[in-house]
Design a protein around this motif. Structure first.
Motif, PDB file in Angstrom:
ATOM      1  N   LYS A   8       0.808  -1.207   0.000  1.00 27.81           N
ATOM      2  CA  LYS A   8       0.000   0.000   0.000  1.00 27.81           C
ATOM      3  C   LYS A   8       0.850   1.271   0.000  1.00 27.81           C
ATOM      4  O   LYS A   8       0.342   2.338  -0.246  1.00 27.81           O
ATOM      5  N   LEU A   9       2.119   1.140   0.284  1.00 26.01           N
ATOM      6  CA  LEU A   9       2.992   2.304   0.355  1.00 26.01           C
ATOM      7  C   LEU A   9       3.441   2.733  -1.035  1.00 26.01           C
ATOM      8  O   LEU A   9       3.724   1.897  -1.887  1.00 26.01           O
ATOM      9  N   THR A  10       3.504   4.044  -1.225  1.00 23.64           N
ATOM     10  CA  THR A  10       4.013   4.570  -2.492  1.00 23.64           C
ATOM     11  C   THR A  10       5.525   4.359  -2.546  1.00 23.64           C
ATOM     12  O   THR A  10       6.162   4.060  -1.531  1.00 23.64           O
ATOM     13  N   ASP A  11       6.098   4.542  -3.726  1.00 19.01           N
ATOM     14  CA  ASP A  11       7.549   4.405  -3.861  1.00 19.01           C
ATOM     15  C   ASP A  11       8.274   5.395  -2.955  1.00 19.01           C
ATOM     16  O   ASP A  11       9.271   5.054  -2.329  1.00 19.01           O
ATOM     17  N   ARG A  12       7.781   6.620  -2.875  1.00 19.92           N
ATOM     18  CA  ARG A  12       8.421   7.643  -2.037  1.00 19.92           C
ATOM     19  C   ARG A  12       8.311   7.261  -0.560  1.00 19.92           C
ATOM     20  O   ARG A  12       9.265   7.418   0.201  1.00 19.92           O
ATOM     21  N   GLU A  13       7.160   6.723  -0.158  1.00 21.46           N
ATOM     22  CA  GLU A  13       6.994   6.296   1.229  1.00 21.46           C
ATOM     23  C   GLU A  13       7.946   5.146   1.548  1.00 21.46           C
ATOM     24  O   GLU A  13       8.518   5.090   2.636  1.00 21.46           O
ATOM     25  N   ARG A  18      12.732   3.155   4.215  1.00 18.27           N
ATOM     26  CA  ARG A  18      14.071   2.548   4.140  1.00 18.27           C
ATOM     27  C   ARG A  18      15.090   3.391   4.910  1.00 18.27           C
ATOM     28  O   ARG A  18      15.910   2.868   5.655  1.00 18.27           O
ATOM     29  N   LEU A  19      15.036   4.686   4.693  1.00 15.69           N
ATOM     30  CA  LEU A  19      15.988   5.577   5.351  1.00 15.69           C
ATOM     31  C   LEU A  19      15.725   5.651   6.853  1.00 15.69           C
ATOM     32  O   LEU A  19      16.662   5.743   7.650  1.00 15.69           O
ATOM     33  N   LEU A  20      14.465   5.610   7.234  1.00 18.24           N
ATOM     34  CA  LEU A  20      14.111   5.578   8.650  1.00 18.24           C
ATOM     35  C   LEU A  20      14.685   4.311   9.289  1.00 18.24           C
ATOM     36  O   LEU A  20      15.263   4.356  10.374  1.00 18.24           O
ATOM     37  N   ALA A  21      14.545   3.183   8.598  1.00 19.47           N
ATOM     38  CA  ALA A  21      15.069   1.907   9.105  1.00 19.47           C
ATOM     39  C   ALA A  21      16.585   1.924   9.209  1.00 19.47           C
ATOM     40  O   ALA A  21      17.162   1.182  10.001  1.00 19.47           O
ATOM     41  N   ALA A  22      17.224   2.767   8.413  1.00 19.33           N
ATOM     42  CA  ALA A  22      18.681   2.901   8.478  1.00 19.33           C
ATOM     43  C   ALA A  22      19.106   3.786   9.637  1.00 19.33           C
ATOM     44  O   ALA A  22      20.287   3.975   9.877  1.00 19.33           O
ATOM     45  N   GLY A  23      18.114   4.349  10.358  1.00 20.43           N
ATOM     46  CA  GLY A  23      18.419   5.161  11.537  1.00 20.43           C
ATOM     47  C   GLY A  23      18.585   6.641  11.269  1.00 20.43           C
ATOM     48  O   GLY A  23      19.057   7.370  12.129  1.00 20.43           O
ATOM     49  N   ILE A  29      16.805  12.401   6.251  1.00 18.20           N
ATOM     50  CA  ILE A  29      15.952  11.809   5.220  1.00 18.20           C
ATOM     51  C   ILE A  29      15.593  12.868   4.189  1.00 18.20           C
ATOM     52  O   ILE A  29      15.670  12.641   2.981  1.00 18.20           O
ATOM     53  N   ALA A  30      15.198  14.060   4.663  1.00 14.92           N
ATOM     54  CA  ALA A  30      14.824  15.154   3.767  1.00 14.92           C
ATOM     55  C   ALA A  30      15.993  15.527   2.850  1.00 14.92           C
ATOM     56  O   ALA A  30      15.811  15.693   1.642  1.00 14.92           O
ATOM     57  N   ARG A  31      17.181  15.645   3.414  1.00 13.28           N
ATOM     58  CA  ARG A  31      18.352  15.996   2.609  1.00 13.28           C
ATOM     59  C   ARG A  31      18.655  14.927   1.568  1.00 13.28           C
ATOM     60  O   ARG A  31      18.947  15.230   0.420  1.00 13.28           O
ATOM     61  N   LYS A  32      18.602  13.668   1.996  1.00  9.03           N
ATOM     62  CA  LYS A  32      18.935  12.569   1.097  1.00  9.03           C
ATOM     63  C   LYS A  32      17.944  12.469  -0.067  1.00  9.03           C
ATOM     64  O   LYS A  32      18.322  12.149  -1.189  1.00  9.03           O
ATOM     65  N   LEU A  33      16.655  12.744   0.212  1.00  9.31           N
ATOM     66  CA  LEU A  33      15.628  12.635  -0.828  1.00  9.31           C
ATOM     67  C   LEU A  33      15.322  13.973  -1.499  1.00  9.31           C
ATOM     68  O   LEU A  33      14.464  14.045  -2.374  1.00  9.31           O
ATOM     69  N   VAL A  40       8.686  15.068   4.764  1.00  6.05           N
ATOM     70  CA  VAL A  40       9.070  13.820   5.434  1.00  6.05           C
ATOM     71  C   VAL A  40       8.054  13.499   6.524  1.00  6.05           C
ATOM     72  O   VAL A  40       7.587  12.367   6.637  1.00  6.05           O
ATOM     73  N   LYS A  41       7.697  14.504   7.330  1.00  2.56           N
ATOM     74  CA  LYS A  41       6.709  14.288   8.396  1.00  2.56           C
ATOM     75  C   LYS A  41       5.382  13.822   7.817  1.00  2.56           C
ATOM     76  O   LYS A  41       4.726  12.938   8.381  1.00  2.56           O
ATOM     77  N   ASN A  42       4.963  14.413   6.710  1.00  2.14           N
ATOM     78  CA  ASN A  42       3.710  14.008   6.076  1.00  2.14           C
ATOM     79  C   ASN A  42       3.790  12.552   5.588  1.00  2.14           C
ATOM     80  O   ASN A  42       2.846  11.779   5.770  1.00  2.14           O
ATOM     81  N   HIS A  43       4.912  12.201   4.972  1.00  2.00           N
ATOM     82  CA  HIS A  43       5.090  10.817   4.519  1.00  2.00           C
ATOM     83  C   HIS A  43       5.060   9.856   5.715  1.00  2.00           C
ATOM     84  O   HIS A  43       4.432   8.799   5.650  1.00  2.00           O
ATOM     85  N   LEU A  44       5.743  10.236   6.802  1.00  2.70           N
ATOM     86  CA  LEU A  44       5.771   9.368   7.977  1.00  2.70           C
ATOM     87  C   LEU A  44       4.374   9.189   8.569  1.00  2.70           C
ATOM     88  O   LEU A  44       3.996   8.074   8.946  1.00  2.70           O
ATOM     89  N   SER A  45       3.589  10.252   8.606  1.00  2.00           N
ATOM     90  CA  SER A  45       2.216  10.142   9.105  1.00  2.00           C
ATOM     91  C   SER A  45       1.418   9.157   8.264  1.00  2.00           C
ATOM     92  O   SER A  45       0.678   8.313   8.788  1.00  2.00           O
ATOM     93  N   SER A  46       1.574   9.247   6.967  1.00  4.15           N
ATOM     94  CA  SER A  46       0.878   8.344   6.058  1.00  4.15           C
ATOM     95  C   SER A  46       1.361   6.899   6.240  1.00  4.15           C
ATOM     96  O   SER A  46       0.564   5.952   6.258  1.00  4.15           O
ATOM     97  N   ILE A  47       2.660   6.742   6.397  1.00  3.09           N
ATOM     98  CA  ILE A  47       3.242   5.412   6.599  1.00  3.09           C
ATOM     99  C   ILE A  47       2.704   4.790   7.881  1.00  3.09           C
ATOM    100  O   ILE A  47       2.278   3.639   7.903  1.00  3.09           O
ATOM    101  N   TYR A  48       2.722   5.564   8.974  1.00  2.00           N
ATOM    102  CA  TYR A  48       2.236   5.057  10.261  1.00  2.00           C
ATOM    103  C   TYR A  48       0.803   4.557  10.127  1.00  2.00           C
ATOM    104  O   TYR A  48       0.451   3.491  10.625  1.00  2.00           O
TER     105      TYR A  48
END
Length: 157
Positions: A8-13, A18-23, A29-33, A40-48
């Protein structure tokens, strides 16, 4: 949490997870992407919401559980904060006191400092002191990295 939820997760999510799991922190995460911290916060809310997690530690552990790794990695071996080319994790589990191991286990289970304190019948300040000591011994900079370390080192429930 089962594997089909990840579909159900989008590619961006998935990239964020993945980056969250890497710590990585939200800022990294924002800089890397190349996106904003707010995105990032919006994506994390959706992921949760999609995976049934309530905070980043649960989401990171979920990502590890389903085999998400940082792009380019072959498998989810050691946490991202581990050193060396093979990402050897210094086994600090034996350097931790029994109480620190107990605190780390509860942190890895997703408990807040307040709940850890209640469960162990100690103050929140004592929990914070234990966490500071744990972070120093295992080389973590925040609770998500510590939870990932606990899982990798076999200290997680």
């Amino acid at each position: 949490m089962d594997e089909p939820r990840a579909a159900k997760l989008t590619d961006r999510e998935l990239d964020v997870l993945r980056l969250l799991a890497a710590g990585l922190s939200n800022r990294l995460i924002a800089r890397k992407l190349d996106i904003s911290d707010k995105t990032v916060k919006n994506h994390l809310s959706s992921i949760y919401l999609k995976i049934g997690a309530t905070h980043r530690t649960q989401a990171a552990l979920y990502a590890r559980h389903i085999g998400l790794t940082e792009p380019g990695e072959a498998a989810p071996s050691a946490p991202a904060f581990a050193s060396g080319p093979e990402r050897d994790v210094p086994h600090a589990g034996s350097a931790l006191t029994a109480r620190e191991r107990g605190v780390l286990r509860l942190l890895a289970a997703g408990l807040s400092n307040r709940l850890i304190a209640r469960k162990l019948d100690i103050s929140e300040k004592t929990v914070k002191n234990h966490l500071s000591s744990i972070y120093l011994k295992i080389g973590a900079t925040h609770r998500t990295q510590a939870a990932l370390y606990a899982q990798y080192a076999g200290l997680a429930p």
